[in-house]
Motif scaffolding. Structure first.
Motif, PDB file in Angstrom:
ATOM      1  N   ASN A   3      13.382  -1.893 -85.950  1.00 44.65           N
ATOM      2  CA  ASN A   3      14.095  -1.052 -86.615  1.00 44.65           C
ATOM      3  C   ASN A   3      15.323  -0.542 -85.911  1.00 44.65           C
ATOM      4  O   ASN A   3      15.220  -0.294 -84.679  1.00 44.65           O
ATOM      5  CB  ASN A   3      13.256   0.024 -87.170  1.00 44.65           C
ATOM      6  CG  ASN A   3      13.955   1.148 -88.020  1.00 44.65           C
ATOM      7  OD1 ASN A   3      14.908   1.547 -87.645  1.00 44.65           O
ATOM      8  ND2 ASN A   3      13.421   1.677 -89.000  1.00 44.65           N
ATOM      9  N   PRO A   4      16.553  -0.606 -86.382  1.00 43.72           N
ATOM     10  CA  PRO A   4      17.657  -0.279 -85.497  1.00 43.72           C
ATOM     11  C   PRO A   4      17.725   1.036 -84.705  1.00 43.72           C
ATOM     12  O   PRO A   4      18.421   1.644 -84.145  1.00 43.72           O
ATOM     13  CB  PRO A   4      18.776  -0.156 -86.330  1.00 43.72           C
ATOM     14  CG  PRO A   4      18.651  -1.024 -87.669  1.00 43.72           C
ATOM     15  CD  PRO A   4      16.962  -1.098 -87.652  1.00 43.72           C
ATOM     16  N   ALA A   5      16.687   2.052 -85.518  1.00 43.29           N
ATOM     17  CA  ALA A   5      16.802   3.579 -84.949  1.00 43.29           C
ATOM     18  C   ALA A   5      15.746   3.707 -83.520  1.00 43.29           C
ATOM     19  O   ALA A   5      15.754   4.524 -83.134  1.00 43.29           O
ATOM     20  CB  ALA A   5      16.131   4.387 -86.002  1.00 43.29           C
ATOM     21  N   PHE A   6      15.176   2.403 -83.304  1.00 45.26           N
ATOM     22  CA  PHE A   6      14.472   2.301 -82.240  1.00 45.26           C
ATOM     23  C   PHE A   6      14.897   1.199 -81.238  1.00 45.26           C
ATOM     24  O   PHE A   6      15.826   0.608 -81.525  1.00 45.26           O
ATOM     25  CB  PHE A   6      13.045   1.955 -82.593  1.00 45.26           C
ATOM     26  CG  PHE A   6      12.352   3.024 -83.516  1.00 45.26           C
ATOM     27  CD1 PHE A   6      11.453   3.914 -83.121  1.00 45.26           C
ATOM     28  CD2 PHE A   6      12.406   2.762 -85.076  1.00 45.26           C
ATOM     29  CE1 PHE A   6      10.910   5.019 -83.790  1.00 45.26           C
ATOM     30  CE2 PHE A   6      11.756   3.805 -85.815  1.00 45.26           C
ATOM     31  CZ  PHE A   6      11.069   4.877 -84.920  1.00 45.26           C
ATOM     32  N   THR A   7      14.605   1.425 -79.803  1.00 46.12           N
ATOM     33  CA  THR A   7      14.929   0.628 -78.813  1.00 46.12           C
ATOM     34  C   THR A   7      14.017  -0.113 -78.034  1.00 46.12           C
ATOM     35  O   THR A   7      12.873   0.625 -77.813  1.00 46.12           O
ATOM     36  CB  THR A   7      15.884   1.115 -77.937  1.00 46.12           C
ATOM     37  OG1 THR A   7      16.440   0.387 -76.882  1.00 46.12           O
ATOM     38  CG2 THR A   7      15.464   2.387 -77.137  1.00 46.12           C
ATOM     39  N   GLY A   8      13.799  -1.472 -77.653  1.00 47.24           N
ATOM     40  CA  GLY A   8      12.670  -1.813 -77.097  1.00 47.24           C
ATOM     41  C   GLY A   8      11.509  -2.073 -77.948  1.00 47.24           C
ATOM     42  O   GLY A   8      11.536  -1.983 -79.004  1.00 47.24           O
ATOM     43  N   SER A   9      10.614  -2.354 -77.312  1.00 45.06           N
ATOM     44  CA  SER A   9       9.199  -2.842 -77.883  1.00 45.06           C
ATOM     45  C   SER A   9       8.009  -1.758 -77.550  1.00 45.06           C
ATOM     46  O   SER A   9       8.224  -1.085 -76.481  1.00 45.06           O
ATOM     47  CB  SER A   9       8.598  -4.215 -77.326  1.00 45.06           C
ATOM     48  OG  SER A   9       9.345  -5.073 -77.678  1.00 45.06           O
ATOM     49  N   PRO A  10       7.350  -1.298 -78.597  1.00 43.14           N
ATOM     50  CA  PRO A  10       6.507  -0.022 -78.054  1.00 43.14           C
ATOM     51  C   PRO A  10       5.445  -0.690 -77.177  1.00 43.14           C
ATOM     52  O   PRO A  10       4.700  -1.941 -77.275  1.00 43.14           O
ATOM     53  CB  PRO A  10       5.963   0.141 -79.602  1.00 43.14           C
ATOM     54  CG  PRO A  10       6.068  -1.248 -80.480  1.00 43.14           C
ATOM     55  CD  PRO A  10       7.369  -1.845 -79.873  1.00 43.14           C
ATOM     56  N   THR A  11       4.821   0.386 -76.795  1.00 40.02           N
ATOM     57  CA  THR A  11       3.624   0.125 -76.219  1.00 40.02           C
ATOM     58  C   THR A  11       2.154   0.563 -77.048  1.00 40.02           C
ATOM     59  O   THR A  11       2.460   1.509 -77.563  1.00 40.02           O
ATOM     60  CB  THR A  11       3.311   1.137 -74.735  1.00 40.02           C
ATOM     61  OG1 THR A  11       4.531   0.592 -74.077  1.00 40.02           O
ATOM     62  CG2 THR A  11       2.055   1.111 -73.931  1.00 40.02           C
ATOM     63  N   LEU A  12       1.418  -0.187 -77.141  1.00 39.77           N
ATOM     64  CA  LEU A  12       0.412   0.228 -78.158  1.00 39.77           C
ATOM     65  C   LEU A  12      -0.751  -0.094 -77.624  1.00 39.77           C
ATOM     66  O   LEU A  12      -1.419  -1.136 -77.134  1.00 39.77           O
ATOM     67  CB  LEU A  12       0.343  -0.723 -79.458  1.00 39.77           C
ATOM     68  CG  LEU A  12       1.711  -0.902 -80.249  1.00 39.77           C
ATOM     69  CD1 LEU A  12       1.943  -1.865 -81.202  1.00 39.77           C
ATOM     70  CD2 LEU A  12       1.837   0.666 -80.772  1.00 39.77           C
TER      71      LEU A  12
END
Length: 116
Positions: free
Chosen positions: A53-62
């Motif tokens: 999603n363009p509102a976020f940056t990078g990959s999440p830590t899950l």
């Protein structure tokens, strides 16, 4: 591990690395993703647009903490970290309920709660 749990693990691994093909391979064509309180996405094409999603940056830590399975349903709980473009890093707790059809994920119900 069952085939459904393996598919859920593949789904989360795909999000951790922003691997669109890996995530999309786990989904039915008409998949529905309900992020309760935020939005609903229908179909693989729209789902693909939400992976990064363009509102976020990078990959999440899950960090998956629990995985439960009952019939055609797999439920996960965990915590994660992400970053938004406008506000930077944030932490969250999540619960995802995966509904399967014909061996693929047909629906994802996501519940996300911000953490301090």
């Amino acid at each position: 591990m069952t085939a459904q749990r393996d598919l859920v693990a593949q789904y989360f691994d795909g999000f951790r690395t922003s691997d669109h093909a890996r995530i999309l391979a786990t989904l039915t064509e008409d998949v529905e993703w309900v992020i309760h309180g935020h939005r609903t996405t229908r179909g693989k094409r729209d789902f693909d647009g939400e992976i990064e999603n363009p509102a976020f940056t990078g990959s999440p830590t899950l960090d998956l903490q629990r995985v439960y399975e009952d019939g055609a349903t797999v439920i996960t709980t965990g915590e994660g970290q992400g970053a938004t473009v406008d506000h930077g890093p944030f932490r969250f707790a999540f619960n995802d309920l995966f509904t399967f059809r014909d061996g693929l994920i047909a629906r994802v119900d996501s519940y996300v709660v911000p953490l301090p």
